[in-house]
Design a protein around this motif. Structure first.
Motif, PDB file in Angstrom:
ATOM      1  N   PHE A  66       8.711  -3.478 -10.592  1.00 22.59           N
ATOM      2  CA  PHE A  66       7.895  -3.244  -9.541  1.00 22.59           C
ATOM      3  C   PHE A  66       6.554  -3.834  -9.525  1.00 22.59           C
ATOM      4  O   PHE A  66       5.900  -4.268  -8.698  1.00 22.59           O
ATOM      5  CB  PHE A  66       7.784  -1.776  -9.225  1.00 22.59           C
ATOM      6  N   PHE A  67       5.881  -3.861 -11.003  1.00 21.90           N
ATOM      7  CA  PHE A  67       4.799  -4.516 -11.361  1.00 21.90           C
ATOM      8  C   PHE A  67       4.970  -6.103 -10.986  1.00 21.90           C
ATOM      9  O   PHE A  67       3.961  -6.638 -10.651  1.00 21.90           O
ATOM     10  CB  PHE A  67       4.449  -4.167 -12.718  1.00 21.90           C
ATOM     11  N   VAL A  68       6.081  -6.532 -11.554  1.00 19.25           N
ATOM     12  CA  VAL A  68       5.917  -8.022 -11.290  1.00 19.25           C
ATOM     13  C   VAL A  68       6.124  -8.319  -9.816  1.00 19.25           C
ATOM     14  O   VAL A  68       5.368  -9.253  -9.171  1.00 19.25           O
ATOM     15  CB  VAL A  68       7.335  -8.647 -12.106  1.00 19.25           C
ATOM     16  N   ILE A  69       6.869  -7.492  -9.167  1.00 18.68           N
ATOM     17  CA  ILE A  69       6.904  -7.776  -7.749  1.00 18.68           C
ATOM     18  C   ILE A  69       5.528  -7.688  -6.999  1.00 18.68           C
ATOM     19  O   ILE A  69       5.106  -8.512  -5.975  1.00 18.68           O
ATOM     20  CB  ILE A  69       8.201  -6.824  -7.003  1.00 18.68           C
ATOM     21  N   SER A  70       4.781  -6.548  -7.462  1.00 14.96           N
ATOM     22  CA  SER A  70       3.523  -6.539  -6.936  1.00 14.96           C
ATOM     23  C   SER A  70       2.399  -7.730  -7.122  1.00 14.96           C
ATOM     24  O   SER A  70       1.643  -8.017  -6.201  1.00 14.96           O
ATOM     25  CB  SER A  70       2.715  -5.106  -7.647  1.00 14.96           C
ATOM     26  N   LEU A  71       2.759  -8.332  -8.519  1.00 15.28           N
ATOM     27  CA  LEU A  71       1.931  -9.223  -8.596  1.00 15.28           C
ATOM     28  C   LEU A  71       2.221 -10.647  -7.860  1.00 15.28           C
ATOM     29  O   LEU A  71       1.174 -11.084  -7.316  1.00 15.28           O
ATOM     30  CB  LEU A  71       1.996  -9.605 -10.098  1.00 15.28           C
ATOM     31  N   GLY A 102       1.138 -10.055  -4.263  1.00 15.88           N
ATOM     32  CA  GLY A 102      -0.427  -9.952  -4.124  1.00 15.88           C
ATOM     33  C   GLY A 102      -0.874 -11.280  -4.111  1.00 15.88           C
ATOM     34  O   GLY A 102      -1.695 -12.013  -3.583  1.00 15.88           O
ATOM     35  N   PHE A 103      -0.099 -12.295  -4.928  1.00 17.50           N
ATOM     36  CA  PHE A 103      -0.345 -13.604  -5.105  1.00 17.50           C
ATOM     37  C   PHE A 103      -0.214 -14.398  -3.725  1.00 17.50           C
ATOM     38  O   PHE A 103      -1.099 -15.381  -3.407  1.00 17.50           O
ATOM     39  CB  PHE A 103       0.325 -14.500  -6.348  1.00 17.50           C
ATOM     40  N   LEU A 104       0.783 -14.078  -3.170  1.00 18.69           N
ATOM     41  CA  LEU A 104       1.322 -14.823  -1.848  1.00 18.69           C
ATOM     42  C   LEU A 104       0.412 -14.264  -0.351  1.00 18.69           C
ATOM     43  O   LEU A 104       0.883 -14.523   0.510  1.00 18.69           O
ATOM     44  CB  LEU A 104       2.720 -14.491  -1.657  1.00 18.69           C
ATOM     45  N   GLY A 105      -0.158 -13.082  -0.746  1.00 16.50           N
ATOM     46  CA  GLY A 105      -1.117 -12.414   0.327  1.00 16.50           C
ATOM     47  C   GLY A 105      -0.539 -11.384   0.779  1.00 16.50           C
ATOM     48  O   GLY A 105      -0.960 -10.968   2.041  1.00 16.50           O
ATOM     49  N   PHE A 106       0.702 -10.763   0.730  1.00 16.46           N
ATOM     50  CA  PHE A 106       1.183  -9.444   1.210  1.00 16.46           C
ATOM     51  C   PHE A 106       0.424  -8.292   0.513  1.00 16.46           C
ATOM     52  O   PHE A 106       1.083  -7.552  -0.366  1.00 16.46           O
ATOM     53  CB  PHE A 106       2.713  -9.600   1.022  1.00 16.46           C
ATOM     54  N   VAL A 121       2.400  -4.809   0.684  1.00 16.12           N
ATOM     55  CA  VAL A 121       3.588  -4.454   0.025  1.00 16.12           C
ATOM     56  C   VAL A 121       3.152  -4.586  -1.490  1.00 16.12           C
ATOM     57  O   VAL A 121       3.709  -3.745  -2.288  1.00 16.12           O
ATOM     58  CB  VAL A 121       4.490  -5.869   0.290  1.00 16.12           C
ATOM     59  N   SER A 122       2.076  -5.316  -1.754  1.00 13.85           N
ATOM     60  CA  SER A 122       1.703  -5.438  -3.248  1.00 13.85           C
ATOM     61  C   SER A 122       0.886  -4.054  -3.556  1.00 13.85           C
ATOM     62  O   SER A 122       1.322  -3.436  -4.752  1.00 13.85           O
ATOM     63  CB  SER A 122       0.535  -6.395  -3.429  1.00 13.85           C
ATOM     64  N   ALA A 123       0.292  -3.223  -2.689  1.00 15.34           N
ATOM     65  CA  ALA A 123      -0.185  -2.048  -2.839  1.00 15.34           C
ATOM     66  C   ALA A 123       1.011  -0.971  -3.094  1.00 15.34           C
ATOM     67  O   ALA A 123       0.838  -0.171  -4.001  1.00 15.34           O
ATOM     68  CB  ALA A 123      -1.073  -1.450  -1.631  1.00 15.34           C
ATOM     69  N   ALA A 124       1.952  -1.278  -2.130  1.00 15.03           N
ATOM     70  CA  ALA A 124       3.054  -0.271  -2.257  1.00 15.03           C
ATOM     71  C   ALA A 124       3.789  -0.211  -3.486  1.00 15.03           C
ATOM     72  O   ALA A 124       4.162   0.837  -4.385  1.00 15.03           O
ATOM     73  CB  ALA A 124       3.891  -0.132  -1.053  1.00 15.03           C
ATOM     74  N   THR A 125       4.150  -1.491  -3.780  1.00 18.01           N
ATOM     75  CA  THR A 125       5.073  -1.590  -5.266  1.00 18.01           C
ATOM     76  C   THR A 125       4.107  -1.133  -6.468  1.00 18.01           C
ATOM     77  O   THR A 125       4.742  -0.817  -7.446  1.00 18.01           O
ATOM     78  CB  THR A 125       5.469  -3.026  -5.185  1.00 18.01           C
TER      79      THR A 125
END
Length: 57
Positions: free
Chosen positions: A8-13, A16-20, A23-27
């Motif tokens: 989930f941390f990697v998905i968040s990164l 976040g890099f792609l601008g979502f 979703v980044s905050a949730a993950t």
């Protein structure tokens, strides 16, 4: 459990890099909760192991 927190941390990164940011905050929150649960379980097992070690002596 740490594996899922890392996923989930990697998905968040990535999100976040792609601008979502939503979703980044949730993950990131999910990763933080999973890490906290894993840390609590680790501490419980550490205390139990120390108590078992003292019982043998």
């Amino acid at each position: 459990m740490l594996k899922w927190a890392l996923i989930f941390f990697v998905i968040s990164l990535i999100t976040g890099f792609l601008g979502f940011s939503g979703v980044s905050a949730a993950t990131a929150t999910i990763a933080r909760v999973l890490f906290g649960i894993a840390l609590i379980i680790f501490l419980i097992f550490l205390v139990l192991a120390l108590m078992a070690g003292q019982a043998i002596l």
